[in-house]
Motif scaffolding. Sequence first.
Motif, PDB file in Angstrom:
ATOM      1  N   LYS A  82     -20.541  -1.096  -2.419  1.00 29.50           N
ATOM      2  CA  LYS A  82     -21.159  -2.103  -1.444  1.00 29.50           C
ATOM      3  C   LYS A  82     -22.255  -2.791  -2.369  1.00 29.50           C
ATOM      4  CE  LYS A  82     -20.239   0.341   2.636  1.00 29.50           C
ATOM      5  NZ  LYS A  82     -20.682   1.602   3.363  1.00 29.50           N
ATOM      6  N   VAL A 124     -14.840   1.558  -3.531  1.00 31.14           N
ATOM      7  CA  VAL A 124     -15.527   0.860  -2.538  1.00 31.14           C
ATOM      8  C   VAL A 124     -16.974   1.094  -2.992  1.00 31.14           C
ATOM      9  CG1 VAL A 124     -16.294   0.257  -0.238  1.00 31.14           C
ATOM     10  CG2 VAL A 124     -13.981   1.224  -0.574  1.00 31.14           C
ATOM     11  N   ALA A 154     -17.278  -0.556   8.728  1.00 27.97           N
ATOM     12  CA  ALA A 154     -17.319  -0.165   7.139  1.00 27.97           C
ATOM     13  C   ALA A 154     -18.890  -0.605   6.724  1.00 27.97           C
ATOM     14  CB  ALA A 154     -16.394  -0.454   6.193  1.00 27.97           C
ATOM     15  N   LEU A 214       0.650  -1.153   0.032  1.00 23.02           N
ATOM     16  CA  LEU A 214      -0.146  -0.064   0.216  1.00 23.02           C
ATOM     17  C   LEU A 214       0.892   1.294   0.042  1.00 23.02           C
ATOM     18  CD1 LEU A 214      -2.998  -0.744   2.565  1.00 23.02           C
ATOM     19  CD2 LEU A 214      -2.970  -0.512   0.030  1.00 23.02           C
ATOM     20  N   GLN A 244     -13.016   1.958   4.287  1.00 20.26           N
ATOM     21  CA  GLN A 244     -13.786   3.165   4.942  1.00 20.26           C
ATOM     22  C   GLN A 244     -15.271   2.943   4.783  1.00 20.26           C
ATOM     23  OE1 GLN A 244     -11.414   5.727   2.334  1.00 20.26           O
ATOM     24  NE2 GLN A 244     -13.405   6.511   1.605  1.00 20.26           N
ATOM     25  N   LEU A 251      -5.090   4.227   2.428  1.00 22.20           N
ATOM     26  CA  LEU A 251      -5.381   3.777   3.781  1.00 22.20           C
ATOM     27  C   LEU A 251      -5.448   2.220   3.945  1.00 22.20           C
ATOM     28  CD1 LEU A 251      -5.701   5.366   6.344  1.00 22.20           C
ATOM     29  CD2 LEU A 251      -7.970   5.270   6.302  1.00 22.20           C
ATOM     30  N   ASP A 303     -18.814   8.153   5.406  1.00 21.63           N
ATOM     31  CA  ASP A 303     -17.677   7.719   4.588  1.00 21.63           C
ATOM     32  C   ASP A 303     -16.331   8.507   4.633  1.00 21.63           C
ATOM     33  OD1 ASP A 303     -19.674   6.228   3.144  1.00 21.63           O
ATOM     34  OD2 ASP A 303     -20.361   7.990   2.100  1.00 21.63           O
TER      35      ASP A 303
END
Lengths: 269, 744
Positions: A252, A250, B54, A18, B744, B740, B478
């Motif tokens: 979901k 991200v 999250a 990372l 998140q 990171l 978020d």
Amino acid sequence: MSNGYHIVVCAGIVPDPLQTLEPVTGPQGPALRNEMMLPAVLDPWAAHALYEAAHLARNAPGSKVWLVSLSPKAKLQQVMMTIAQKVPFELVALDGPASGFTDAGETAVALARAIQAIPGLDRSRLLVFGGWESASRGAGATLQMVGEILGITDQFQGVDALEIQSDGSFRILERIEGGVHQVSACAGPPAVLGWATGTLPEPPNQPQIGMQNMRAIMPALQGAQPAGLAGGKIEFLEVRIPSVRRETQVIKDLSPEEIAKEIVEWIKE
Amino acid sequence: MPESAAAQHGEMLCTLPGDDVRQIMWRYAGRFDLQMLVQSARQVARGTVARLVAEGARHSHDWTTAKDRMLKEFDEAGITAMFVDPEYGGYLEGPKNLAMALAAFELAWVDGGAATCALATGLALAPIHERGTEEQRRRYMSLAVPGGPGPGRPPWRGAFALTEPLPYVGVETGILGGKVRIADWPEGGEPILEVNKRGRFITNMAFANFVTAAVDSADPRIKGSCMVILEESDPGLFDRGAPARKLVHQLSATNDPILQLKVPASRIIGGYEVKHGVLVPRYSHGEIIEAVFRRTRVTVGLMTAAKLLSAIEPLIRYHRDRFRGSDAVPPGSPRYELGLQQREDVLYRVIDIWATGEAAASLGFAAARLFDILDPLEREKDATLAAQGIKGGTAAYKALRKRQKDALEFIELDARPQNRRDQARYEELKNDKVVQFLVLDALANVLCPAAKLWNTGHGANMLREAVSLMGGYGITEDCPGFLGHKWMDAQLEATYEGPEAVQRRQLSVTMTNEVFLAQFANWIREMRAVASKRPGTGACALATAMQLWLWTLRHLQKARDARGNKLLQGARQGVTFPLADALCWLVATRQQILDVLELEEKGPQNPAVAEGLEGTLQFFTDLAHTHVAKAAGEVGRICAELVFGYNRHPAWDDPEYRGCLTEDELVAVDSLVPGMSGYAADVVAADGAHPAKAGPCVEFDGYEDFQKMRVRLDACQTGAMLSKDRAAKALTKVMIPAALDYPQ
Ligand SMILES: Cc1cc2nc3c(=O)[nH]c(=O)nc-3n(C[C@H](O)[C@H](O)[C@H](O)COP(=O)(O)OP(=O)(O)OC[C@H]3O[C@@H](n4cnc5c(N)ncnc54)[C@H](O)[C@@H]3O)c2cc1C
């Protein structure tokens, strides 16, 4: 095999993936910016090899696992705080650069010497494990050379599975193109296996194992000798980071079909 | 002030400080057991815990299956067993304060509730660990270890029940609604107790297998209060109660239980004696909770410290990347590369947050380490006193008081160079366990409440800053690094295990202990010595602030307000509490400086730290200096308020100010010393007219020293903002990871 295997796992360390990895040219040639200061992890390919080695050792009583690592010892020590908790092993540490810019040939010589110097190592039971390539350099050259120096000719690369047959021989699955495997038979040790991902998940941390391992690991680290790599044999013409940048998002509740569709579109771009 | 070599060379912080640096600063570089614990806890925190947050696991007050998964992860990672000594199946040798502190720090880096959950069994075990009998310790410690005794057995989890439904136990822990009576006392046998305890806000209660509960006697055959151990299978009612509808820490379970159970008297923590037919518990609930909280509160302080430091990376990334992705902002342009970091205010505020986090962590870890030294010392002290026939209670208290002058002598000798002290006497006192206990205990009694109070209280304010620096994003779920949650959670950290008032009250007492004050006086010299070698740390200004504080304390000990009432006394919280607050700034900042010096000394020995050390040190030095400036400002303000604020302002018609010069007198003065009248400000005319202000200016008779120190302290700020500038610039250059390392 009644009295088990002697499994030596060769593993370097690499910066945590990372981190921001930025090639720079230093006094000794190319390097990564601030590499010594970045947190490191055990090279992921070699880590798979270690977990496979521990698994094999657990199922073959009398076996023993060594981890041979040529890396800056201060960084290796940090990595051990996690890895030592995963599986039982004994560390053989060589102090030197683990960067992707060191000469694989020199590294292989140092590793082979260290393996040869392991007290009580039985060549007839010896399996040399490692990653088929490294996260710091995908050349896949080092392990093969280690095997050659040790005079081990049965070598397998990109291994995903090692199955012990009833007669003690090995059935080995090596990765080839298109998601298929080449199946080989090997009479037994000594052999060199460069692992791909294997089939085992990362074991959870086990503090008791960690405490046990560390009692021997700390002296091994403190006594680690400089690997004595001379360097200077390779000339690097150009160093760049791959042009594809990681685009993390991200989302979901996306179905597998939708994810697959998005990946296909991205490849087409 | 000359600039350091690094400042002159322009050496900058290269990367965010990694484990190698922290291990040196927080002094666990030689402890591989702790380093492994840190890695384990980190893996759980940034893996399972972060995913839970999250995924929205915090949205429910109930203890869900998903949350329960976390407990199993704690078990596997060795977090559950970290409280337990090896003789009972644990794996960490020796005192566990630093271990708990580090684990809590790692967990709170992601979520404070997860940290609380991980620590709650430790809190339940603490009364047993500190004051339990050997049998009690063996039973409950062994049961708390996952898998042992008996492979695959889930560990027992515990809850600590002190707080009760209103109107009882809150800040005032002395009055208990929970009661214990004797249900049955068979002839020659062990009494059976009936315990009635209702709890409020009890952590871990949703699944606890045992509870350590504080109760008071409701029976003439039991003397005073005590703590008892209750098990879920005890006969009676073990009602876990409804979950609290918390706004924070939803990854810990908090319920209001009702416990009505019959238990053998052997469950009284620490045991009991029977005197004249009365059951006398060995320890009152007050004695036990004092021993417990003084350790566990430090850990809470470190949770907020972790959150402050965890905010730095997300803040830098957000600010830097703020304008990327727009066609109008091409790569390579300052707006693209630096984003909001082009703005000084953004940088300065991040520096303030970072400096607070450093000071908080330094203070918390120093306190944790101190308790690791103090724990065995306390046992040795008890053994020494016992050998002299002195058991606990008042006798021990009196015996310790008698040794106070030896402790003071030791502190005095300790401050002198070896060739200028009676070395034999020094060695004698140094090897005297009672003396050493007194010295360190006095310190711990300040550092512990200071870490709890300042880290969480001021920390919560600074977390609000962090949220605000993320703009609208900051106040959403978020937000990278969950900063909004962390801010709100800090309010709980400031409240449970004794809210700020409790810590201030404790400090009000412990900060006046002469054994502490003697050490404090030495720190003033220590900081001046540091400053002479490392002027850039701001240690000199800190020393002046310390002097001012000490002067103020001594002054207030004697002073009276305008009504003639004593100022420094327990009931006068308006005086003692702010003074306690000021002290926290001082102890936190001193520890911050000491940790920088430790890094400077030990860093070169580790090649991974040595590379880039100059820049790292310069940055930490600058952070310390900026923080000294803040601390000095706070201390100066508070001391001035207290020193002058309780005096009545002089008025024009005050009898004593009738002495103000009249116009006639002014003429006379001028005839003696020509031009002198120009210096007189407070002149009253014959008709009583006076300058347009509240009254004659305050004179400083008796306050000259204070006045000098205050002026000096202001001037001591010199250079602090240059340090801040340099630190701010480093923020624009420091390399941060590409992403990171938790979701998140
Ligand atoms: C999520 C959560 C988990 C908890 N877990 C536990 C647990 O596991 N076990 C347990 O026993 N308790 C637990 N608690 C309870 C917690 O410790 C108490 O809430 C806390 O100690 C404060 O008590 P109180 O709420 O009754 O506040 P109060 O006593 O009502 O105090 C309220 C405020 O009044 C002021 N005040 C009160 N008294 C004074 C005074 N003497 N001087 C000056 N100011 C004063 C202060 O500002 C104080 O903050 C938990 C609480 C929460 C919210």
